[in-house]
Write a protein that holds these residues in place. Structure first.
Motif, PDB file in Angstrom:
ATOM      1  N   ALA A   1      48.308  51.290  32.083  1.00 46.66           N
ATOM      2  CA  ALA A   1      48.839  50.055  32.665  1.00 46.66           C
ATOM      3  C   ALA A   1      50.293  49.882  32.248  1.00 46.66           C
ATOM      4  CB  ALA A   1      48.004  48.866  32.204  1.00 46.66           C
TER       5      ALA A   1
ATOM      6  N   GLN B   1      49.024  46.479  40.116  1.00 42.71           N
ATOM      7  CA  GLN B   1      48.684  47.828  39.646  1.00 42.71           C
ATOM      8  C   GLN B   1      47.182  47.999  39.612  1.00 42.71           C
ATOM      9  OE1 GLN B   1      50.732  50.314  38.929  1.00 42.71           O
ATOM     10  NE2 GLN B   1      49.372  51.783  37.931  1.00 42.71           N
TER      11      GLN B   1
ATOM     12  N   ILE C   1      42.400  48.190  29.510  1.00 43.48           N
ATOM     13  CA  ILE C   1      43.716  47.561  29.597  1.00 43.48           C
ATOM     14  C   ILE C   1      43.797  46.271  28.785  1.00 43.48           C
ATOM     15  CG2 ILE C   1      44.207  48.650  31.814  1.00 43.48           C
ATOM     16  CD1 ILE C   1      43.697  45.991  33.173  1.00 43.48           C
TER      17      ILE C   1
ATOM     18  N   VAL D   1      44.460  39.916  34.919  1.00 37.65           N
ATOM     19  CA  VAL D   1      43.536  40.988  35.286  1.00 37.65           C
ATOM     20  C   VAL D   1      42.461  40.473  36.243  1.00 37.65           C
ATOM     21  CG1 VAL D   1      41.907  42.704  34.407  1.00 37.65           C
ATOM     22  CG2 VAL D   1      43.932  42.086  33.046  1.00 37.65           C
TER      23      VAL D   1
ATOM     24  N   ILE E   1      44.064  50.097  38.353  1.00 36.56           N
ATOM     25  CA  ILE E   1      43.734  51.010  37.258  1.00 36.56           C
ATOM     26  C   ILE E   1      42.481  51.780  37.669  1.00 36.56           C
ATOM     27  CG2 ILE E   1      43.265  51.216  34.798  1.00 36.56           C
ATOM     28  CD1 ILE E   1      45.977  49.936  35.447  1.00 36.56           C
TER      29      ILE E   1
ATOM     30  N   TYR F   1      46.957  43.163  37.369  1.00 34.42           N
ATOM     31  CA  TYR F   1      46.352  44.458  37.076  1.00 34.42           C
ATOM     32  C   TYR F   1      44.930  44.430  37.626  1.00 34.42           C
ATOM     33  CZ  TYR F   1      50.345  44.995  33.962  1.00 34.42           C
ATOM     34  OH  TYR F   1      51.622  45.087  33.460  1.00 34.42           O
TER      35      TYR F   1
ATOM     36  N   SER G   1      50.925  55.082  36.745  1.00 28.28           N
ATOM     37  CA  SER G   1      51.979  54.385  36.016  1.00 28.28           C
ATOM     38  C   SER G   1      53.382  54.899  36.323  1.00 28.28           C
ATOM     39  CB  SER G   1      51.708  54.473  34.508  1.00 28.28           C
ATOM     40  OG  SER G   1      51.728  55.821  34.058  1.00 28.28           O
TER      41      SER G   1
END
Length: 382
Positions: A106, A94, A126, A137, A96, A115, A77
């Motif tokens: 996140a 991003q 998340i 996601v 995770i 994500y 992050s």
């Protein structure tokens, strides 16, 4: 897809771990497909050197990047937010990697359009803890370089040697419990990891063993080679990975959630007794059919394409909005770094970089003293 400049931002490239291997594999996969990866981390070391040896640019200073990337691919992050602030007109995705700790959280920025949790444990975190909309996601399971981790020949009917394959062999006394269980089963046991004998090239070592105790990335590598893998770490004990369970365990990245049993020599011995050379081969074949890093990179590139198209078709966030997002992140981060678990992890990382206390026994002693001090301070506040 046109050739892309992709800035891959991550926390630490000084050692070998699951995220570091992910970053290296991703950068190499992008390079092979004609793209330009640039890797950013404030902590450089052996892993950074290995990535550079593949002719991939690595930097610990974003001001050295003279041309803005087309996309930011964040992995932790703080580094993601740093990159977003440095390049204000660039979208991001991003990944995770973990379900615990502030590093794997996140970050909530409007320019983070996707994500990408590596398993369904992270997916739940998340969605239900960080409030990320489900439509943003996509789960993309980890892959490994199958050209590097080549398959074993057939395992023997009876195991002879076992290996603990982990970066956390000095946490708790789980290695002692494994050693006790292995003695009962007549197995020799070795230990490989950052806190033990190092493992710059595990693909050259795994072939010497029948049973491997590991989790997450280490487990995936061992399974691809063809070892019989018992999921285990200082967090707890999982199970022998069998052909009946491999797909479900893969969805959890062979990770923390799979370690649902208490550590004990008796339970570990029960898992060792499940060793089956033929089933281990079936498991390995399944892993090799589904876990190629090339597939992972292809899936990521598909997300890149969607994100870039989405970003081009939308209005960029106002500067005031981004300032509020950055302020909210820093406020959240300030609270997180004061928690005892996060502080302990940060202390351990700092200790590992001080040459005089790099030896595991001395490092353990300092950690115990620090932990006692932390506990004393917490009790004093009550």
């Amino acid at each position: 897809m046109k050739q892309l400049r992709v800035l891959i931002a991550t926390y630490d490239l000084s050692l070998r771990g699951g995220t570091q291997m992910y970053v290296g594999d991703l950068a190499n996969g992008l390079l092979r497909r004609g793209h330009t990866p640039i890797v950013y981390s404030t902590q450089l070391g052996d892993t950074a050197r290995q990535i550079r040896e593949r002719t991939i640019a690595v930097t610990d200073d974003l001001s050295t990047i003279g041309i803005a990337p087309d996309l930011i691919h964040g992995n932790h992050s703080l580094e993601t937010v740093t990159a977003l602030l440095r390049f204000p007109n660039v979208p991001a995705v991003q990944t995770i990697h973990g379900n615990l700790g502030f590093l794997s959280a996140a970050p909530k920025f409007r320019r983070v359009l996707r994500y990408l949790p590596v398993d369904y444990t992270c997916y739940e975190r998340i969605i239900f803890e960080h409030g990320i909309p489900e439509e943003k996601v996509r789960v993309i399971l980890n892959g490994i370089d199958l050209e590097r981790f080549k398959p074993l020949k057939n395992l023997p009917i009876r195991p002879r040697k076992a290996l603990v394959f982990s970066n956390y062999t000095e946490n708790g006394d789980y290695v002692r419990m494994i050693r006790k269980a292995c003695r009962r089963q007549g197995l020799a046991l070795d230990v490989m990891g950052i806190e033990a004998n190092g493992f710059a090239k595990p693909e050259q070592i795994l072939a010497d063993y029948e049973i491997v105790f590991a989790k997450a990335r280490c487990a995936l590598e061992a399974l691809a080679v063809g070892n019989a893998v018992i999921l285990c770490d200082h967090h707890g004990l999982g199970q022998m990975v069998t052909s009946a369970e491999v797909n479900g365990l893969r969805r959890l990245n062979f990770g923390h959630r799979t370690l649902s049993n208490k550590l004990s020599p008796d339970l570990i011995a029960e898992e060792i007794a499940k060793y089956n050379a033929n089933d281990a081969k079936v498991v390995s074949q399944s892993i090799r059919a589904t876990c190629d890093v090339k597939t992972m990179v292809d899936n990521l590139l598909a997300e890149y394409g969607e994100v870039l198209a989405e970003f081009r078709s939308s209005s960029p966030p106002a500067l005031e909005v981004e300032h509020r997002e950055a302020a909210a992140y820093l406020q959240w981060l300030s609270k997180e770094i004061h928690s005892s678990v996060s502080a302990k992890a940060a202390l351990k990382t700092a200790l590992s970089r001080i040459p005089i206390i790099k030896s595991p026994p001395l490092s353990r002693l300092v950690m115990k003293l620090a932990w006692k001090l932390t506990t004393f301070n917490e009790n004093a506040k009550r």
